[in-house]
Design a protein around this motif. Structure first.
Motif, PDB file in Angstrom:
ATOM      1  N   PHE A 259       0.838  -1.198   0.000  1.00 17.77           N
ATOM      2  CA  PHE A 259       0.000   0.000   0.000  1.00 17.77           C
ATOM      3  C   PHE A 259       0.875   1.251   0.000  1.00 17.77           C
ATOM      4  O   PHE A 259       0.367   2.347   0.159  1.00 17.77           O
ATOM      5  N   GLU A 260       2.181   1.060  -0.080  1.00 12.42           N
ATOM      6  CA  GLU A 260       3.141   2.173  -0.065  1.00 12.42           C
ATOM      7  C   GLU A 260       4.301   1.771  -0.963  1.00 12.42           C
ATOM      8  O   GLU A 260       4.577   0.583  -1.119  1.00 12.42           O
ATOM      9  N   ASN A 261       4.997   2.752  -1.524  1.00  9.87           N
ATOM     10  CA  ASN A 261       6.080   2.455  -2.472  1.00  9.87           C
ATOM     11  C   ASN A 261       7.204   1.636  -1.844  1.00  9.87           C
ATOM     12  O   ASN A 261       7.481   1.757  -0.650  1.00  9.87           O
ATOM     13  N   SER A 262       7.846   0.835  -2.656  1.00  9.03           N
ATOM     14  CA  SER A 262       9.002   0.046  -2.213  1.00  9.03           C
ATOM     15  C   SER A 262       9.777  -0.436  -3.429  1.00  9.03           C
ATOM     16  O   SER A 262       9.183  -0.758  -4.460  1.00  9.03           O
ATOM     17  N   THR A 263      11.086  -0.478  -3.309  1.00  7.53           N
ATOM     18  CA  THR A 263      11.919  -1.139  -4.324  1.00  7.53           C
ATOM     19  C   THR A 263      12.533  -2.383  -3.697  1.00  7.53           C
ATOM     20  O   THR A 263      12.201  -3.520  -4.050  1.00  7.53           O
ATOM     21  N   ARG A 264      13.434  -2.169  -2.708  1.00  6.07           N
ATOM     22  CA  ARG A 264      14.196  -3.266  -2.110  1.00  6.07           C
ATOM     23  C   ARG A 264      13.316  -4.315  -1.454  1.00  6.07           C
ATOM     24  O   ARG A 264      13.442  -5.510  -1.715  1.00  6.07           O
ATOM     25  N   THR A 265      12.431  -3.869  -0.544  1.00  6.64           N
ATOM     26  CA  THR A 265      11.673  -4.818   0.278  1.00  6.64           C
ATOM     27  C   THR A 265      10.755  -5.670  -0.593  1.00  6.64           C
ATOM     28  O   THR A 265      10.674  -6.891  -0.427  1.00  6.64           O
ATOM     29  N   LYS A 266      10.076  -5.030  -1.543  1.00 10.89           N
ATOM     30  CA  LYS A 266       9.123  -5.745  -2.406  1.00 10.89           C
ATOM     31  C   LYS A 266       9.844  -6.803  -3.256  1.00 10.89           C
ATOM     32  O   LYS A 266       9.450  -7.964  -3.298  1.00 10.89           O
ATOM     33  N   LEU A 267      10.932  -6.374  -3.908  1.00  7.71           N
ATOM     34  CA  LEU A 267      11.663  -7.308  -4.769  1.00  7.71           C
ATOM     35  C   LEU A 267      12.313  -8.418  -3.952  1.00  7.71           C
ATOM     36  O   LEU A 267      12.356  -9.583  -4.366  1.00  7.71           O
ATOM     37  N   SER A 268      12.820  -8.050  -2.771  1.00  2.07           N
ATOM     38  CA  SER A 268      13.516  -9.009  -1.926  1.00  2.07           C
ATOM     39  C   SER A 268      12.550 -10.084  -1.406  1.00  2.07           C
ATOM     40  O   SER A 268      12.858 -11.279  -1.420  1.00  2.07           O
ATOM     41  N   PHE A 269      11.358  -9.670  -0.962  1.00  2.00           N
ATOM     42  CA  PHE A 269      10.362 -10.656  -0.517  1.00  2.00           C
ATOM     43  C   PHE A 269       9.963 -11.564  -1.680  1.00  2.00           C
ATOM     44  O   PHE A 269       9.882 -12.785  -1.523  1.00  2.00           O
ATOM     45  N   GLU A 270       9.714 -10.972  -2.839  1.00  2.00           N
ATOM     46  CA  GLU A 270       9.261 -11.780  -3.977  1.00  2.00           C
ATOM     47  C   GLU A 270      10.326 -12.797  -4.383  1.00  2.00           C
ATOM     48  O   GLU A 270      10.028 -13.965  -4.632  1.00  2.00           O
ATOM     49  N   LEU A 271      11.571 -12.350  -4.392  1.00  2.00           N
ATOM     50  CA  LEU A 271      12.662 -13.265  -4.743  1.00  2.00           C
ATOM     51  C   LEU A 271      12.796 -14.362  -3.689  1.00  2.00           C
ATOM     52  O   LEU A 271      12.935 -15.552  -4.029  1.00  2.00           O
ATOM     53  N   ALA A 272      12.707 -13.980  -2.412  1.00  2.00           N
ATOM     54  CA  ALA A 272      12.814 -14.968  -1.325  1.00  2.00           C
ATOM     55  C   ALA A 272      11.712 -16.028  -1.464  1.00  2.00           C
ATOM     56  O   ALA A 272      11.960 -17.232  -1.322  1.00  2.00           O
ATOM     57  N   GLU A 273      10.502 -15.585  -1.753  1.00  2.00           N
ATOM     58  CA  GLU A 273       9.369 -16.510  -1.887  1.00  2.00           C
ATOM     59  C   GLU A 273       9.588 -17.456  -3.071  1.00  2.00           C
ATOM     60  O   GLU A 273       9.346 -18.666  -2.973  1.00  2.00           O
ATOM     61  N   LYS A 274      10.065 -16.903  -4.179  1.00  2.00           N
ATOM     62  CA  LYS A 274      10.299 -17.729  -5.375  1.00  2.00           C
ATOM     63  C   LYS A 274      11.456 -18.703  -5.172  1.00  2.00           C
ATOM     64  O   LYS A 274      11.426 -19.829  -5.648  1.00  2.00           O
ATOM     65  N   ARG A 275      12.487 -18.262  -4.453  1.00  2.00           N
ATOM     66  CA  ARG A 275      13.614 -19.165  -4.154  1.00  2.00           C
ATOM     67  C   ARG A 275      13.159 -20.343  -3.287  1.00  2.00           C
ATOM     68  O   ARG A 275      13.773 -21.405  -3.295  1.00  2.00           O
ATOM     69  N   LEU A 276      12.069 -20.131  -2.517  1.00  2.00           N
ATOM     70  CA  LEU A 276      11.535 -21.208  -1.664  1.00  2.00           C
ATOM     71  C   LEU A 276      10.445 -22.012  -2.385  1.00  2.00           C
ATOM     72  O   LEU A 276       9.810 -22.882  -1.788  1.00  2.00           O
TER      73      LEU A 276
END
Ligand code: CP
Length: 309
Positions: free
Chosen positions: A54-71
């Motif tokens: 609900f708020e802008n993000s670069t690092r946190t959004k991409l990092s969570f998505e990558l972490a989820e996909k790596r799992l």
């Protein structure tokens, strides 16, 4: 088997030192995994995660998505600016609609402090706080401490100063809790107008002189001035802020030791940190981002193992 003491990650305030140790040990394993040629593990093939920003993000959004996909989790992404929130839908209705699609875990960034706590009380899913207003940003604090541990060998006993806009910073509050849980000594440094009135009640040292703060510390975590959360002027001009609270090469060279420089990002180059410092070997800014993926894999993995299907 060890497990976290919590079912959600809403803030560092809810964790104990054993939780942090478990997250770090699990992140050590995932850091090794993401440095392999095949960076993926099948651990969470049966888990679906929604990332709600609900708020802008670069690092946190991409990092969570990558972490989820790596799992190997199934991932859906939601951005408030392109959603029916604009048509007046409430947070609970939005999230319950998403959960009706059989989602197990929600990662949420929201401008309102407490939004994740509220959500955890009203929906049936594991919630991870990806930053709620000026309240907490727990995975940032975990990756920050993990990066100190990696650079300096341990966090316990280290002197860490958090510099800048403490008043509007969720990174500062989560870092204070995380560092204290691990036995670090914490100082905050900034103009009086950007230091919360009762900050010393949290057991931190308070300093308004940056040179003195840097002389004391082993690690300086430089924060951005968070203009998006300001409704008034807190210092005369950006130029004067930089003169008093910006870290630069001359200032670092004037110290009789080499300190470690951190920044959670996004950086305002030339304001709180000069480019030559940000890009130097003394700074671990990109290591922090890299460690963020392993830390978020660890948090997601440990919380997912508590979900009852
Ligand atoms: N550090 C941090 O939270 O960065 P983003 O706002 O880009 O996610």
């Amino acid at each position: 088997m060890s497990e976290l003491s919590v079912n959600h990650l809403l803030g560092i305030k809810d964790l104990n030192s054993r939780d942090i140790q478990l997250i770090f040990e699990t992140a050590d394993h995932f850091k090794e995994v993401i440095n392999r040629p095949i960076k993926k593990v099948p651990s969470l093939r049966d888990i679906t995660i929604a990332n709600l920003f609900f708020e802008n993000s670069t690092r946190t959004k991409l990092s969570f998505e990558l972490a989820e996909k790596r799992l190997s989790a199934d991932v859906i992404n939601f951005s408030a600016s392109q959603s029916s929130v604009k048509k007046g839908e409430t947070l609970i209705d939005t999230v319950n609609n998403i959960l009706s699609m059989k989602v197990d875990m929600v990662v949420m960034r929201h401008p309102n402090p407490g939004a994740c706590v509220f959500l955890s009380q009203h929906v049936n899913a594991s919630i991870i706080n990806a930053g709620d207003g000026a309240h907490e940003h727990p995975t940032q604090a975990l990756l920050d401490s993990y990066s100190i541990r990696e650079r300096l060998g341990k966090v316990q006993g280290k002197n860490v100063v958090i510099v800048g806009d403490i008043l509007h910073s969720r990174v500062a509050l989560s870092n204070i809790f995380a560092l204290q849980l691990q036995g670090a000594n914490v100082m905050v440094c900034g103009p009086k107008t950007l230091l919360p009135k009762y900050i010393d009640k949290l057991g931190v040292k308070v300093e308004t002189n940056l040179k003195k703060a840097l002389e004391w510390c082993d690690v300086a975590n430089m924060l951005r001035v968070q203009n998006e959360r300001m409704d008034m002027t807190y210092f005369p001009s950006t130029r004067e802020y930089t003169q008093q609270y910006g870290v630069n090469r001359a200032l670092l060279n004037s110290l009789d030791k080499e300190i470690t420089i951190m920044h959670p990002g996004p950086i305002n180059r030339g304001v709180e940190i000069t480019s030559d410092v940000a890009d130097s070997k003394q700074a671990i800014i990109l290591e922090q981002v890299q460690n963020g993926v392993a830390i978020r894999m660890a948090v997601i993995y440990l919380l997912a193992s508590k979900i009852k299907h």
